[in-house]
Design a protein around this motif. Sequence first.
Motif, PDB file in Angstrom:
ATOM      1  N   GLY A  10      17.636  21.501  34.913  1.00  0.00           N
ATOM      2  CA  GLY A  10      18.183  21.963  36.174  1.00  0.00           C
ATOM      3  C   GLY A  10      17.759  23.379  36.513  1.00  0.00           C
ATOM      4  N   VAL A  11      17.820  24.268  35.535  1.00  0.00           N
ATOM      5  CA  VAL A  11      17.437  25.661  35.765  1.00  0.00           C
ATOM      6  C   VAL A  11      15.943  25.762  36.049  1.00  0.00           C
ATOM      7  CG1 VAL A  11      17.211  27.926  34.684  1.00  0.00           C
ATOM      8  CG2 VAL A  11      19.333  26.630  34.429  1.00  0.00           C
ATOM      9  N   ALA A  12      15.122  25.061  35.252  1.00  0.00           N
ATOM     10  CA  ALA A  12      13.672  25.139  35.421  1.00  0.00           C
ATOM     11  C   ALA A  12      13.234  24.623  36.793  1.00  0.00           C
ATOM     12  CB  ALA A  12      12.963  24.359  34.311  1.00  0.00           C
ATOM     13  N   TRP A  13      13.784  23.477  37.202  1.00  0.00           N
ATOM     14  CA  TRP A  13      13.409  22.935  38.509  1.00  0.00           C
ATOM     15  C   TRP A  13      13.950  23.791  39.649  1.00  0.00           C
ATOM     16  CZ3 TRP A  13       9.805  19.823  40.193  1.00  0.00           C
ATOM     17  CH2 TRP A  13       9.195  18.944  39.287  1.00  0.00           C
ATOM     18  N   THR A  14      15.090  24.420  39.443  1.00  0.00           N
ATOM     19  CA  THR A  14      15.597  25.340  40.463  1.00  0.00           C
ATOM     20  C   THR A  14      14.643  26.514  40.631  1.00  0.00           C
ATOM     21  OG1 THR A  14      17.885  24.702  39.961  1.00  0.00           O
ATOM     22  CG2 THR A  14      17.561  26.767  41.157  1.00  0.00           C
ATOM     23  N   THR A 162      10.246  19.224  33.293  1.00  0.00           N
ATOM     24  CA  THR A 162       9.942  17.826  32.997  1.00  0.00           C
ATOM     25  C   THR A 162      10.025  17.534  31.509  1.00  0.00           C
ATOM     26  OG1 THR A 162       8.425  17.807  34.877  1.00  0.00           O
ATOM     27  CG2 THR A 162       8.237  15.985  33.333  1.00  0.00           C
ATOM     28  N   LEU A 163       9.657  18.512  30.702  1.00  0.00           N
ATOM     29  CA  LEU A 163       9.681  18.327  29.253  1.00  0.00           C
ATOM     30  C   LEU A 163      11.106  18.087  28.746  1.00  0.00           C
ATOM     31  CD1 LEU A 163       7.994  18.363  26.644  1.00  0.00           C
ATOM     32  CD2 LEU A 163       8.377  20.841  26.536  1.00  0.00           C
ATOM     33  N   ALA A 164      12.081  18.806  29.305  1.00  0.00           N
ATOM     34  CA  ALA A 164      13.471  18.660  28.845  1.00  0.00           C
ATOM     35  C   ALA A 164      13.997  17.237  29.028  1.00  0.00           C
ATOM     36  CB  ALA A 164      14.374  19.670  29.548  1.00  0.00           C
ATOM     37  N   PRO A 165      13.880  16.621  30.234  1.00  0.00           N
ATOM     38  CA  PRO A 165      14.345  15.238  30.358  1.00  0.00           C
ATOM     39  C   PRO A 165      13.458  14.230  29.621  1.00  0.00           C
ATOM     40  CG  PRO A 165      13.413  15.982  32.436  1.00  0.00           C
ATOM     41  CD  PRO A 165      13.530  17.189  31.550  1.00  0.00           C
ATOM     42  N   THR A 166      12.200  14.595  29.380  1.00  0.00           N
ATOM     43  CA  THR A 166      11.352  13.725  28.554  1.00  0.00           C
ATOM     44  C   THR A 166      11.940  13.613  27.151  1.00  0.00           C
ATOM     45  OG1 THR A 166       9.332  14.276  29.778  1.00  0.00           O
ATOM     46  CG2 THR A 166       9.054  13.418  27.545  1.00  0.00           C
ATOM     47  N   LEU A 167      12.364  14.747  26.608  1.00  0.00           N
ATOM     48  CA  LEU A 167      13.004  14.737  25.282  1.00  0.00           C
ATOM     49  C   LEU A 167      14.349  14.012  25.330  1.00  0.00           C
ATOM     50  CD1 LEU A 167      12.253  18.429  24.204  1.00  0.00           C
ATOM     51  CD2 LEU A 167      11.102  16.348  23.405  1.00  0.00           C
ATOM     52  N   LEU A 168      15.101  14.227  26.412  1.00  0.00           N
ATOM     53  CA  LEU A 168      16.424  13.617  26.521  1.00  0.00           C
ATOM     54  C   LEU A 168      16.333  12.100  26.631  1.00  0.00           C
ATOM     55  CD1 LEU A 168      19.475  13.688  26.861  1.00  0.00           C
ATOM     56  CD2 LEU A 168      19.133  14.237  29.284  1.00  0.00           C
ATOM     57  N   PHE A 169      15.570  11.612  27.609  1.00  0.00           N
ATOM     58  CA  PHE A 169      15.522  10.167  27.861  1.00  0.00           C
ATOM     59  C   PHE A 169      14.494   9.455  26.997  1.00  0.00           C
ATOM     60  CE2 PHE A 169      16.653  11.859  32.251  1.00  0.00           C
ATOM     61  CZ  PHE A 169      18.008  11.745  32.029  1.00  0.00           C
ATOM     62  N   LEU A 181       5.449   8.361  30.151  1.00  0.00           N
ATOM     63  CA  LEU A 181       5.278   9.040  31.434  1.00  0.00           C
ATOM     64  C   LEU A 181       5.430  10.557  31.274  1.00  0.00           C
ATOM     65  CD1 LEU A 181       7.284   6.705  33.852  1.00  0.00           C
ATOM     66  CD2 LEU A 181       4.800   6.939  33.703  1.00  0.00           C
ATOM     67  N   GLY A 182       6.403  10.960  30.459  1.00  0.00           N
ATOM     68  CA  GLY A 182       6.623  12.386  30.245  1.00  0.00           C
ATOM     69  C   GLY A 182       5.443  13.058  29.562  1.00  0.00           C
ATOM     70  N   VAL A 183       4.851  12.372  28.601  1.00  0.00           N
ATOM     71  CA  VAL A 183       3.676  12.915  27.914  1.00  0.00           C
ATOM     72  C   VAL A 183       2.522  13.073  28.904  1.00  0.00           C
ATOM     73  CG1 VAL A 183       1.885  12.420  26.206  1.00  0.00           C
ATOM     74  CG2 VAL A 183       4.295  12.110  25.618  1.00  0.00           C
ATOM     75  N   MET A 184       2.318  12.072  29.760  1.00  0.00           N
ATOM     76  CA  MET A 184       1.250  12.167  30.770  1.00  0.00           C
ATOM     77  C   MET A 184       1.517  13.311  31.740  1.00  0.00           C
ATOM     78  SD  MET A 184       0.057   8.252  31.617  1.00  0.00           S
ATOM     79  CE  MET A 184       1.695   7.477  31.645  1.00  0.00           C
ATOM     80  N   CYS A 185       2.778  13.497  32.126  1.00  0.00           N
ATOM     81  CA  CYS A 185       3.131  14.638  32.981  1.00  0.00           C
ATOM     82  C   CYS A 185       2.738  15.940  32.312  1.00  0.00           C
ATOM     83  CB  CYS A 185       4.626  14.644  33.272  1.00  0.00           C
ATOM     84  SG  CYS A 185       5.180  13.436  34.492  1.00  0.00           S
ATOM     85  N   SER A 186       3.042  16.066  31.026  1.00  0.00           N
ATOM     86  CA  SER A 186       2.712  17.295  30.305  1.00  0.00           C
ATOM     87  C   SER A 186       1.212  17.544  30.278  1.00  0.00           C
ATOM     88  CB  SER A 186       3.258  17.248  28.878  1.00  0.00           C
ATOM     89  OG  SER A 186       4.638  17.534  28.847  1.00  0.00           O
ATOM     90  N   VAL A 187       0.434  16.468  30.101  1.00  0.00           N
ATOM     91  CA  VAL A 187      -1.033  16.619  30.086  1.00  0.00           C
ATOM     92  C   VAL A 187      -1.519  17.194  31.416  1.00  0.00           C
ATOM     93  CG1 VAL A 187      -3.222  15.363  30.019  1.00  0.00           C
ATOM     94  CG2 VAL A 187      -1.417  14.813  28.364  1.00  0.00           C
ATOM     95  N   PHE A 188      -1.055  16.607  32.522  1.00  0.00           N
ATOM     96  CA  PHE A 188      -1.468  17.086  33.844  1.00  0.00           C
ATOM     97  C   PHE A 188      -0.918  18.489  34.120  1.00  0.00           C
ATOM     98  CE2 PHE A 188      -2.526  12.679  34.512  1.00  0.00           C
ATOM     99  CZ  PHE A 188      -3.561  12.707  35.439  1.00  0.00           C
TER     100      PHE A 188
END
Length: 217
Positions: A10-14, A162-169, A181-188
């Motif tokens: 939440g903080v990061a996306w804000t 994005t990394l935080a919810p990747t770890l969570l979910f 999907l989260g790993v691919m997001c991190s690559v991009f």
Amino acid sequence: MDLFLTLVSGVAWTVVYIEAIRVGLRDRTYAMPVAALALNFAWEVIYAAGEFATGISAQGVVNVVWAVADVAIIWTYLRFGRAELPEFVTRPLFAAWSALVFATGFAVQWLFLAHFGTHDASRYSAFLQNLLMSGLFIALYADRRGPHGQSLVIAVAKWLGTLAPTLLFGVVEDSPFILGLGVMCSVFDLAYIGLLLRGRAAPAGDLPVRSRPVPSR
């Protein structure tokens, strides 16, 4: 752990949204790819309403904050976006196109919701549109031939958000689909961060700025 990762996201996306507003106003452009912006805004409105229908929650509050910030980013797009399009894109055509893009964002979110239900739809659509945004940021850099309307703060905060919810979910809740999907997001995202760092290191003359047509009224 769940609350911590939710708050980090939440903080990061804000930070992403606040910086996108600041950079958009500074550079007189929009700082988030419009297709991803439309999907994000629709997601936040729909799931904020869903969260508050059952009571106040941390994610619901975060969604409302994001939606309000997105309204400001949408304003920068509507105010400055037409100047980056060819001359044949008149004001009415730009308005019609924008309405179609944002209506499509809501339609896509409702289709996800209808097919997967709230729990899965909120996660699947969020990560898919996040991956789309990651790719579109790189495309935006290429289209503008440099970091105009972009910033390293946006890139890094988006990656962490994005990394935080990747770890969570993906890890804590053990969802291989979301983890992938989260790993691919991190690559991009890391590739995009690399582009911006390269832009900072390069002399100004090495990064040509695209000349933008002035649309007819």
